[in-house]
Motif scaffolding. Structure first.
Motif, PDB file in Angstrom:
ATOM      1  N   THR A 121      36.065  36.491   8.601  1.00  0.00           N
ATOM      2  CA  THR A 121      35.934  37.934   8.356  1.00  0.00           C
ATOM      3  C   THR A 121      36.220  38.716   9.640  1.00  0.00           C
ATOM      4  O   THR A 121      36.937  39.717   9.628  1.00  0.00           O
ATOM      5  CB  THR A 121      34.523  38.246   7.816  1.00  0.00           C
ATOM      6  OG1 THR A 121      34.366  37.575   6.569  1.00  0.00           O
ATOM      7  CG2 THR A 121      34.307  39.740   7.621  1.00  0.00           C
TER       8      THR A 121
ATOM      9  N   HIS B 246      27.043  33.723   3.082  1.00  0.00           N
ATOM     10  CA  HIS B 246      28.338  34.241   3.534  1.00  0.00           C
ATOM     11  C   HIS B 246      29.330  34.252   2.379  1.00  0.00           C
ATOM     12  O   HIS B 246      30.157  35.154   2.253  1.00  0.00           O
ATOM     13  CB  HIS B 246      28.877  33.407   4.695  1.00  0.00           C
ATOM     14  CG  HIS B 246      27.876  33.207   5.788  1.00  0.00           C
ATOM     15  ND1 HIS B 246      27.190  34.250   6.361  1.00  0.00           N
ATOM     16  CD2 HIS B 246      27.418  32.082   6.395  1.00  0.00           C
ATOM     17  CE1 HIS B 246      26.352  33.771   7.275  1.00  0.00           C
ATOM     18  NE2 HIS B 246      26.473  32.468   7.305  1.00  0.00           N
TER      19      HIS B 246
ATOM     20  N   HIS C 139      28.690  37.189  -0.010  1.00  0.00           N
ATOM     21  CA  HIS C 139      29.001  38.487   0.600  1.00  0.00           C
ATOM     22  C   HIS C 139      30.488  38.666   0.874  1.00  0.00           C
ATOM     23  O   HIS C 139      30.994  39.787   0.828  1.00  0.00           O
ATOM     24  CB  HIS C 139      28.152  38.710   1.845  1.00  0.00           C
ATOM     25  CG  HIS C 139      26.745  39.040   1.494  1.00  0.00           C
ATOM     26  ND1 HIS C 139      26.347  40.313   1.151  1.00  0.00           N
ATOM     27  CD2 HIS C 139      25.651  38.257   1.352  1.00  0.00           C
ATOM     28  CE1 HIS C 139      25.062  40.297   0.834  1.00  0.00           C
ATOM     29  NE2 HIS C 139      24.608  39.068   0.946  1.00  0.00           N
TER      30      HIS C 139
ATOM     31  N   ARG D 252      32.561  41.765  -0.557  1.00  0.00           N
ATOM     32  CA  ARG D 252      33.293  42.638   0.359  1.00  0.00           C
ATOM     33  C   ARG D 252      34.764  42.764  -0.033  1.00  0.00           C
ATOM     34  O   ARG D 252      35.448  43.705   0.358  1.00  0.00           O
ATOM     35  CB  ARG D 252      33.169  42.054   1.768  1.00  0.00           C
ATOM     36  CG  ARG D 252      33.048  43.049   2.867  1.00  0.00           C
ATOM     37  CD  ARG D 252      32.739  42.349   4.185  1.00  0.00           C
ATOM     38  NE  ARG D 252      31.319  42.295   4.452  1.00  0.00           N
ATOM     39  CZ  ARG D 252      30.633  41.197   4.743  1.00  0.00           C
ATOM     40  NH1 ARG D 252      31.235  40.034   4.817  1.00  0.00           N
ATOM     41  NH2 ARG D 252      29.348  41.256   4.975  1.00  0.00           N
TER      42      ARG D 252
ATOM     43  N   TYR E 169      39.092  45.203   1.663  1.00  0.00           N
ATOM     44  CA  TYR E 169      38.216  45.675   2.737  1.00  0.00           C
ATOM     45  C   TYR E 169      38.971  46.176   3.973  1.00  0.00           C
ATOM     46  O   TYR E 169      38.662  47.245   4.494  1.00  0.00           O
ATOM     47  CB  TYR E 169      37.234  44.564   3.118  1.00  0.00           C
ATOM     48  CG  TYR E 169      36.060  45.060   3.917  1.00  0.00           C
ATOM     49  CD1 TYR E 169      35.041  45.800   3.314  1.00  0.00           C
ATOM     50  CD2 TYR E 169      35.951  44.804   5.275  1.00  0.00           C
ATOM     51  CE1 TYR E 169      33.957  46.254   4.029  1.00  0.00           C
ATOM     52  CE2 TYR E 169      34.869  45.258   6.009  1.00  0.00           C
ATOM     53  CZ  TYR E 169      33.874  45.983   5.385  1.00  0.00           C
ATOM     54  OH  TYR E 169      32.798  46.440   6.107  1.00  0.00           O
ATOM     55  N   CYS E 170      39.944  45.402   4.429  1.00  0.00           N
ATOM     56  CA  CYS E 170      40.671  45.813   5.647  1.00  0.00           C
ATOM     57  C   CYS E 170      41.444  47.108   5.398  1.00  0.00           C
ATOM     58  O   CYS E 170      41.523  47.977   6.275  1.00  0.00           O
ATOM     59  CB  CYS E 170      41.631  44.710   6.111  1.00  0.00           C
ATOM     60  SG  CYS E 170      40.790  43.208   6.602  1.00  0.00           S
TER      61      CYS E 170
ATOM     62  N   TYR F  60      39.117  49.863   5.428  1.00  0.00           N
ATOM     63  CA  TYR F  60      38.701  50.173   6.799  1.00  0.00           C
ATOM     64  C   TYR F  60      39.767  50.999   7.506  1.00  0.00           C
ATOM     65  O   TYR F  60      39.469  51.947   8.237  1.00  0.00           O
ATOM     66  CB  TYR F  60      38.376  48.899   7.605  1.00  0.00           C
ATOM     67  CG  TYR F  60      37.260  49.179   8.589  1.00  0.00           C
ATOM     68  CD1 TYR F  60      37.451  50.083   9.634  1.00  0.00           C
ATOM     69  CD2 TYR F  60      36.015  48.606   8.442  1.00  0.00           C
ATOM     70  CE1 TYR F  60      36.428  50.391  10.503  1.00  0.00           C
ATOM     71  CE2 TYR F  60      34.985  48.915   9.309  1.00  0.00           C
ATOM     72  CZ  TYR F  60      35.194  49.810  10.330  1.00  0.00           C
ATOM     73  OH  TYR F  60      34.169  50.129  11.175  1.00  0.00           O
TER      74      TYR F  60
END
Lengths: 381, 185, 267
Positions: free
Chosen positions: C76, C103, C106, C110, C252-253, C256
């Motif tokens: 991650t 992990h 999650h 995520r 997610y990235c 972000y």
């Protein structure tokens, strides 16, 4: 000198990290370190960096290792219980030589202990929390401005030596507010990562240190594909059980830090020149020690203070030199003598070394130190 | 010059915010050295809270206030705990509806209702700490009102600026009229 | 063969036992990568600890052999720091669902663009045959000498429940399916979970009298069926294979990057 602000030690840490070009932070909420995460959640995206709140302390430590190998300067922040949880991955960062900074905002322990109260009980955990022989760097600070500057130092040391650096703060320093003046860019030296000069596509030994012990890196995603492992490995990063390789790596990991003990030492000293009683302290306790020294100097008593900002590797030579003429050496700390034991091994006369401590979650006071000295001098409590 | 200020009450009363504003104003806008620290329990609301502020022109080492020359208590518990440490000739500011001081110390006792006027004026207790701050400044002049105003503007969203100004004034007025009937020192 | 460019001969011979299914998975992965023509310098592999984890040494990718259960956490950080790289995260069954369970769920939640490959051989092999959350009730293991009473996790359902946006299962017997599923998982934008049932003849097979590797592979052939197949219809007790979930969700990235753009446009 740049902008002045009135902030907590935690925010100074976050801003110091950004000054050092931090670009990735992973963390998990825990008192009294949380404001570091909160500050960076706000500030990192403004410089194109990333803050991620992970599912736990363990994954936070692991995530910064991953991000560091991709080329970013990284940090995580935690406190007692979280510091315990991170130890396995700190050991990994030691073994795989991954530059990273771990803030431990010390609070009362053991276990959940005193979430909102101060302690300095993690000195030995910072040194030996991860299993196996290794060395590590741990730094402290006693003011908001110092937190900023020592955070920059922590990154510089981590990047120079490719090692985890523990920033051993405490609840008092993390939460107190003082003036912070942000140095201008360039005012403090910032070390950037040392990259290999081997051309992409040409065989590269990722774990062959230079003569000076430094280990040039290549980022994941760039032109050198190599293996990183927590197993004992050879200069290629391949797992090995070869005794020669194992010994070589163990010595390298230890020596690259321990052989630099003197150059890694950061300290402050007050009134040491003629001091017959030398106090040694660090973190918030050093403020009380300095207050005591200052108060007693007004009365003509010859007290001095050596504030250790680098506590690991323990600067034994420095301590020996600075205490050489002292009638008494008083170590003021908020634990059962974790640093005091080191001071005793460093000095010529360990019988002159005494502990002035406080372990009830309150900041040690100048009076606490005064009373200890009185008692030691045979003048009652 | 050194002022050792101890602000005490219970969680949620805004004691820590009041301390931050005071120290920040002295540090950033008046060029003094200032330090602010706090201790509190695990509760976000309720529980005992204290915040220590030292304002000085000399370097400040030990950050805690053991013997304040200015003490503010917003609960009886806080008053009982800290009043005995006040310095001779210190100023003890309290809300006389909330606090009944039991100890007689060599200090000026400045007590008048603040919570009640805040509730009457604003209908909610959130402005209490700013009102107390206004009263404290009027009584002690540890920082100027202008410095505090600058801090308030920097810390709060514009929507709160007028309410803060009103609360500051309310405290100032309450303290001024108290001074009219009592003599300090 | 062109997949040889994707391995590190220096690391061979590998440490896996004769008849182990993990080599088949490695082979499938290499073919998938080769067929997709991905740029080698953008390939990363992050593994944990156990028999499965040694796979990261064998591939000529940027490789990280990390800690037991933590591979997804390391991955991650790596992916967030450098979103343009392609990260494969092979894990063992204990690695992914026991010590790394938190992990795992999650990472699913995520929806970060990683390819998690659960190399499920239903046992802790490297430590000598202890039961895992995938062993199943009634199985034998060195830590279940009287028969295992621990219920299992269904990796597929676990991943689906936790929100993974691509979830698939196949077995070491279904070599071509491994290739096609890994290709689809790699092309999927978001968190992909591929469970590959693998055989451990040394411990699981021996302890549970499954026979040798050939018999174990045949067991996977006979006891699994593609999702929606007539075979499955007639035998609803069989283990389902195929792609269970393949859906779009913000990655997610990318989210972000949008956040950074939003914050920076303000200042």
């Amino acid at each position: 000198m740049g902008e002045s602000m009135f902030v907590q030690g935690n925010e100074a840490c976050a801003r110091g990290a950004l000054y050092a070009n931090l670009r990735f932070f992973a963390g998990y909420p825990i008192t009294p370190s949380t404001e570091i995460a909160e500050s960076l959640a706000e500030l990192l995206p403004t410089v194109g960096g990333k803050f991620v709140q992970m599912e736990d302390e363990i994954s936070s430590m692991c995530a910064i290792c991953g991000a560091s190998l991709a080329g970013l300067k990284v940090m995580t922040a935690t406190s007692g219980p979280g510091f315990s949880l991170k130890q396995e991955a700190i050991g990994y960062a030691v073994m795989a030589e991954i530059p990273c900074v771990i803030v431990d905002a010390q609070r009362g322990g053991p276990s959940t202990g005193l979430p909102t109260e101060v302690s300095q009980g993690d000195v030995m955990q910072a040194r030996w929390g991860a299993h196996g022989d290794h060395s590590i760097i741990a730094l402290t600070a006693s003011s908001v401005q110092d937190v900023f500057e020592i955070t920059v130092e922590a990154f510089n040391m981590a990047e120079t030596l490719r090692t985890p650096v523990v920033l051993l703060l405490d609840a008092e320093i993390c939460h107190m507010r003082e003036r912070l003046t942000i140095p201008d860019p360039g005012e403090l030296h910032v070390v950037e990562r040392l990259y290999t000069e081997v051309k992409p596509g040409v065989a590269y030994h990722p774990y062959l240190p230079r003569e000076d012990g430094r280990l040039p890196i290549s980022n994941f995603g760039d032109g050198h594909r190599f293996n990183v492992t927590g197993l004992h490995h050879d200069i290629w990063g391949f797992p090995t059980q070869n005794p020669d390789s194992i010994e070589y790596l163990n010595r390298h990991l230890y020596d690259k830090i321990e052989n630099r003990t003197n150059s890694l030492a950061r300290w402050k000293e007050y009134y040491l020149d003629d001091a017959d009683i030398v106090l040694i302290s660090y973190g918030s306790a050093a403020r009380s020690a300095l207050q005591h020294v200052f108060d007693r100097r007004l009365r003509g008593e010859r007290l001095g203070l050596l504030e250790l900002q680098t506590i690991w590797p323990f600067p034994a030579d420095l301590v020996r030199k600075k205490t050489a003429h002292a009638r008494r050496v008083i170590v003021a700390e908020m634990n059962m003598g974790q640093l005091c034991s080191q001071v005793k091994t460093a000095v010529e006369h360990p019988e002159r070394v005494f502990l002035a401590n406080r372990i009830d979650g309150r900041l040690i006071t100048p009076e606490n130190i005064a009373r200890c000295i009185r008692l030691i001098d045979g003048r009652g409590f | 010059m050194i002022n050792r200020i101890l602000l005490s009450g219970s969680g949620g009363q805004g004691v820590i915010t009041m301390a931050i504003l005071l120290a920040q104003a002295a540090c950033l806008y008046e060029g003094h050295n200032a330090i602010q620290s706090q201790s509190y329990g695990p509760e976000a609301r309720g529980g005992a809270t204290r915040s220590d502020v030292i304002i000085s022109d000399e370097p400040i080492y030990y950050p805690k206030v053991q013997h304040p020359n200015i003490l503010v208590a917003l609960t009886n518990e806080a008053s009982a705990k800290y009043l005995k440490f006040i310095r001779p000739n210190g100023i003890f500011l309290f809300d006389s509806d909330l606090v009944q001081p039991s100890t007689k110390m060599d200090a000026d006792y400045v007590g008048f209702p603040m919570y009640k006027p805040v509730m009457e004026r604003f209908g909610k207790p959130q402005a209490l700490n700013i009102c107390v701050l206004g009263a404290l400044l009027e009584l002690t002049h540890v920082t100027s009102f202008d410095s505090i105003r600058q801090c308030l503007k920097a810390r709060f969203r514009p929507a709160f600026h007028q309410a803060n100004e009103d609360a500051l004034h309310l405290g100032q007025d309450l303290a001024a009229s108290w001074k009219g009937t009592h003599r300090l020192g | 063969m062109s997949i040889h460019r994707l391995i590190r001969p220096r690391f061979f011979p590998h440490i896996w036992c004769p008849g182990c299914g993990h080599g088949i998975i490695l082979n499938g992965l290499l073919h998938a990568v080769d067929e997709m023509g991905l740029e080698q310098n953008k390939l990363c592999m992050v593994s944990g600890i156990g028999c499965s984890s040694r796979i990261s040494g064998y591939v000529d990718f940027h490789s990280m052999h990390t800690l037991h259960g933590r591979a997804l956490a390391f991955a991650t950080g790596l992916k967030l720091a450098r979103p343009e790289v392609q990260v494969f995260v092979p894990m063992g069954d204990g690695d992914a669902t026991a010590i790394g369970g938190n992990h795992f769920i999650h990472a699913c939640r995520r929806n970060i663009d990683l390819v998690a490959i659960v190399m499920n051989n239903r046992i802790y092999g490297m430590t000598g045959g202890q039961f895992s959350p995938e062993s199943g009730q009634g199985t034998m293991a060195t830590t279940a000498p009287y028969g295992n009473i621990d219920p299992t996790f269904d990796v597929v359902k676990l991943a689906m429940g936790a929100g993974a946006t691509f979830v698939a299962r196949t077995t070491a017997f279904h070599v071509k399916e491994i290739v096609s599923i890994i290709k689809k998982a790699t092309m999927h934008k978001g968190f992909s979970v591929v469970e590959i049932l693998s055989q451990c003849p040394t411990y699981f097979g021996r302890k549970n009298k499954y026979g040798g590797p050939v018999e174990m592979l045949k067991w996977y052939r006979d006891n699994t069926a593609p999702i929606g197949s007539p075979k499955l219809k007639d035998n609803p007790g069989l283990i389902e294979r195929g792609i269970f979930v393949d859906r779009e969700m913000p990655e997610y990235c990318e989210e972000y990057d949008k956040l950074i753009a939003r914050v920076r446009s303000r200042s």
